[in-house]
Design a protein around this motif. Structure first.
Motif, mmCIF file in Angstrom:
data_model
loop_
_atom_site.group_PDB
_atom_site.id
_atom_site.type_symbol
_atom_site.label_atom_id
_atom_site.label_comp_id
_atom_site.label_asym_id
_atom_site.label_seq_id
_atom_site.Cartn_x
_atom_site.Cartn_y
_atom_site.Cartn_z
ATOM 1 N N GLY A 28 36.332 47.711 27.400
ATOM 2 C CA GLY A 28 36.422 48.735 26.242
ATOM 3 C C GLY A 28 35.464 49.620 25.743
ATOM 4 O O GLY A 28 35.594 50.824 26.468
ATOM 5 N N SER A 64 44.352 40.888 39.587
ATOM 6 C CA SER A 64 44.439 41.143 41.213
ATOM 7 C C SER A 64 45.194 39.166 41.307
ATOM 8 O O SER A 64 43.871 39.131 41.418
ATOM 9 C CB SER A 64 42.704 41.384 41.588
ATOM 10 O OG SER A 64 42.226 42.543 41.050
ATOM 11 N N GLY A 77 38.158 52.272 27.347
ATOM 12 C CA GLY A 77 38.383 52.303 26.100
ATOM 13 C C GLY A 77 39.346 52.650 25.673
ATOM 14 O O GLY A 77 39.126 53.386 24.697
ATOM 15 N N ALA A 103 45.388 45.337 34.699
ATOM 16 C CA ALA A 103 45.420 44.113 35.770
ATOM 17 C C ALA A 103 43.993 43.409 35.508
ATOM 18 O O ALA A 103 43.032 43.931 34.624
ATOM 19 C CB ALA A 103 44.936 45.057 37.407
ATOM 20 N N LYS A 123 41.407 52.095 43.022
ATOM 21 C CA LYS A 123 41.175 52.080 41.831
ATOM 22 C C LYS A 123 39.501 51.872 42.052
ATOM 23 O O LYS A 123 39.193 51.310 43.321
ATOM 24 C CB LYS A 123 41.867 50.486 41.129
ATOM 25 C CG LYS A 123 41.139 50.005 39.800
ATOM 26 C CD LYS A 123 41.824 49.068 38.987
ATOM 27 C CE LYS A 123 41.408 48.954 37.829
ATOM 28 N NZ LYS A 123 41.858 47.504 36.330
ATOM 29 N N THR A 171 41.308 45.753 26.962
ATOM 30 C CA THR A 171 40.353 45.303 26.578
ATOM 31 C C THR A 171 41.355 45.630 24.422
ATOM 32 O O THR A 171 40.753 44.358 22.986
ATOM 33 C CB THR A 171 39.004 46.237 26.077
ATOM 34 O OG1 THR A 171 38.452 45.557 27.966
ATOM 35 C CG2 THR A 171 38.187 45.668 25.101
#
Ligand SMILES: Cc1cc2nc3c(=O)[nH]c(=O)nc-3n(C[C@H](O)[C@H](O)[C@H](O)COP(=O)(O)O)c2cc1C
Length: 393
Positions: A303, A119, A332, A95, A250, A354
Motif C-alpha cells: 500500500g 501464487s 502503492g 498476485a 518478481k 491494496t
C-alpha cells in the motif's frame, strides 16, 4: 378478527413495505450509481469485516458476477504494447488477490487488462495460521503473512481449463508460481508450474520475493537465482510447443544496490534470462507508520508506504538493465499520478492490490481515467511513449 389481530396485520404490512422499499432503494442506488453505492454502503461494511473474510467475499462477489461491468471505454491513449501483446490499458490486478483462479472473468469485467493469479504452489497447502491479514487504514496499508495458501496446481489448472480464453482479447492472464513450504527443491517446484500451465498462461511469474515462506527470498541471491533460472529456462526450452509464455521474475523491494546488480548480471545471461521483471512485492520495512500497533505484526507491508520505495527500485532496475527488460510496476498505486510516476520511472504496465482493498472496483476506472488525462496533458500519444521518460540512461 379481533382489533389486536388487525393491528398485528397492519404492523406486518408496514414492515414488508419498509423492507421492500429499502431493498428496492438499495437496488436502484446500486444500479444507477455503483461508485457511490460502493463508497457509501459496501466499503464501510467491508472495512468492518475481518480482513480475510472481506477478501473472500470480494473474490466471491467477482466470481458470481455481482459487481457490474465497468462503464468506461479504455481511451486510445491507454493502449499499451507489452510482451508482444496489444492491451487496451496498462492496469492489472497483482498476485495474491485471486490466488486460486476463481474470479478471473469478474476481474476483467471491472476493468483490469491483466489478471495475475496465484501464487500457486505444486501441492495444496494451507498457508500460515490465522489471523494473517491486517489493515492499517491510517496508513492506507496492509500487512499479510498468508504464506502461500494454495489449492495447488491440479485444482487451479482444472478451473483454468474451463475458462473462456476469449475474455483475454487485448488482455493477459499471468500465472504466478510459488514453492511449497516443505519442498527442498525450489527449482523443481517452479519447473513443475511451467510444465503444468504453459498452454494457458500468457506469462509466468517466478515469485522469489514473498517474505512469508521461510528461505524464499534467499532465492534472489546470485548463486541460487542462477540455479533456479537455468532450470526454468531449460524447462521452457524442453516444451514441445510454439507457445512459450514469457518468464517474469518478481522481486522484493528490500534488496541492496549490490544485490540488484547481481540480479541484473544473472537475468541478462543467455541461459538464465528472464523476459520481464515485476517490481515489487511487499516490504518487511516498517518506517514512518501511523499505526504502530499493527506495524508490529510479522509479514509483508503493502500500500501507500510502498509507493515511493517501489518506484525508486523500478528506476534503478530500468537504469541497470538499460531499459531492455520490460517491467511491471506494482506497489502503492492509488491514483493516476502514482501510476504515471511508475511509468516515467520505467514501468511498461502496472498492477494494484491494496488500493482495491480500500477503494473497491471503482478505483480501477479512477486510476485509468486520471492516467489517461496525465498522458494527454504531457503530450504522449500512448503509454509506451512515456515509459522511462523520467530516467537518464
Ligand atoms: C493480502 C496480500 C496477499 C499477497 N499475496 C501475494 C502472492 O501470493 N504472491 C505474490 O507474488 N504477491 C502477493 N502479494 C503482493 C502483491 O502482489 C503486490 O506485489 C504488493 O501488495 C504491492 O502492491 P500494492 O501496494 O498495490 O498492494 C500479496 C499482497 C497482499 C496485500
Amino acid at each position: 378478527m379481533s382489533q389486536a389481530q388487525k393491528n398485528l396485520r397492519k404492523i406486518k404490512s408496514l414492515c414488508y413495505l419498509t423492507l421492500g422499499g429499502t431493498i428496492s432503494y438499495q437496488f436502484i442506488y446500486y444500479k444507477k450509481d455503483f461508485e457511490g453505492y460502493y463508497k457509501n454502503v459496501l466499503q464501510p461494511i467491508s472495512q468492518r469485516l475481518n480482513p480475510e473474510w472481506s477478501h473472500k467475499l470480494g473474490v466471491s462477489a467477482l466470481k458470481y458476477g455481482l459487481f457490474p461491468s465497468e462503464n468506461f471505454e479504455d481511451p486510445t491513449v491507454l493502449k499499451t504494447k507489452f510482451l508482444n501483446n496489444e492491451l487496451s490499458n496498462p492496469i492489472g490486478i497483482a498476485a495474491g488477490f485471486d490466488k486460486h483462479g476463481d474470479a478471473i472473468k469478474g476481474l476483467r469485467k471491472i476493468g483490469f487488462a491483466i489478471v495475475e493469479i496465484g501464487s500457486v504452489t505444486p501441492e495444496p497447502q494451507p498457508g500460515n495460521p490465522k489471523p494473517r491479514v491486517f489493515r492499517l487504514p491510517e496508513d492506507q496499508a496492509v500487512i499479510n503473512r498468508y504464506g502461500f495458501n494454495s489449492e495447488g496446481h491440479d485444482m487451479v489448472l482444472k478451473k483454468l481449463q474451463n475458462l473462456d480464453k476469449n475474455i483475454f482479447d487485448r488482455g493477459l492472464l499471468g500465472i504466478n508460481l510459488g514453492k511449497n513450504k516443505t519442498s527442498d527443491d525450489a527449482a523443481q517446484d517452479y519447473s513443475y508450474g511451467i510444465q503444468k500451465f504453459y498452454k494457458i498462461a500468457d506469462y509466468f511469474v517466478i515469485n522469489v520475493s514473498s517474505p512469508n515462506t521461510p528461505g524464499l527470498r534467499s532465492l534472489q541471491s546470485k548463486a541460487e537465482l542462477q540455479k533456479l533460472l537455468s532450470e526454468a529456462n531449460k524447462t521452457m526450452k524442453s516444451l514441445q510447443s510454439d507457445k512459450k509464455p514469457p518468464l517474469l521474475l518478481k522481486l522484493a523491494p528490500d534488496l541492496s544496490i549490490e544485490e540488484l546488480k547481481d540480479i541484473v548480471s544473472v537475468i541478462s545471461a543467455k541461459d538464465t534470462k528472464v523476459d520481464g521483471l515485476i517490481i515489487s512485492n511487499t516490504t518487511i520495512e516498517r518506517s514512518n507508520l501511523n499505526n504502530q500497533i499493527v506495524a508490529q505484526e510479522t509479514g509483508g507491508l503493502s500500500g501507500r508506504p510502498l509507493t515511493d520505495k517501489s518506484t525508486e527500485m523500478i528506476r534503478i532496475m530500468y537504469k541497470l538493465t538499460k531499459g531492455k527488460i520490460p517491467i511491471i510496476g506494482v506497489g502503492g498505486i492509488f491514483s493516476g499520478q502514482d501510476a504515471y510516476e511508475k511509468i516515467l520511472a520505467g514501468a511498461s504496465v502496472l498492477q494494484i492490490y491494496t488500493a482495491l482493498i480500500y477503494h473497491g472496483p471503482p478505483i480501477v476506472k479512477k486510476i485509468k481515467s486520471e492516467l489517461a488525462d496525465l498522458l494527454i496533458q504531457n503530450g504522449y500519444k500512448n503509454v509506451n511513449e512515456a515509459v522511462g521518460k523520467g530516467v537518464k540512461l
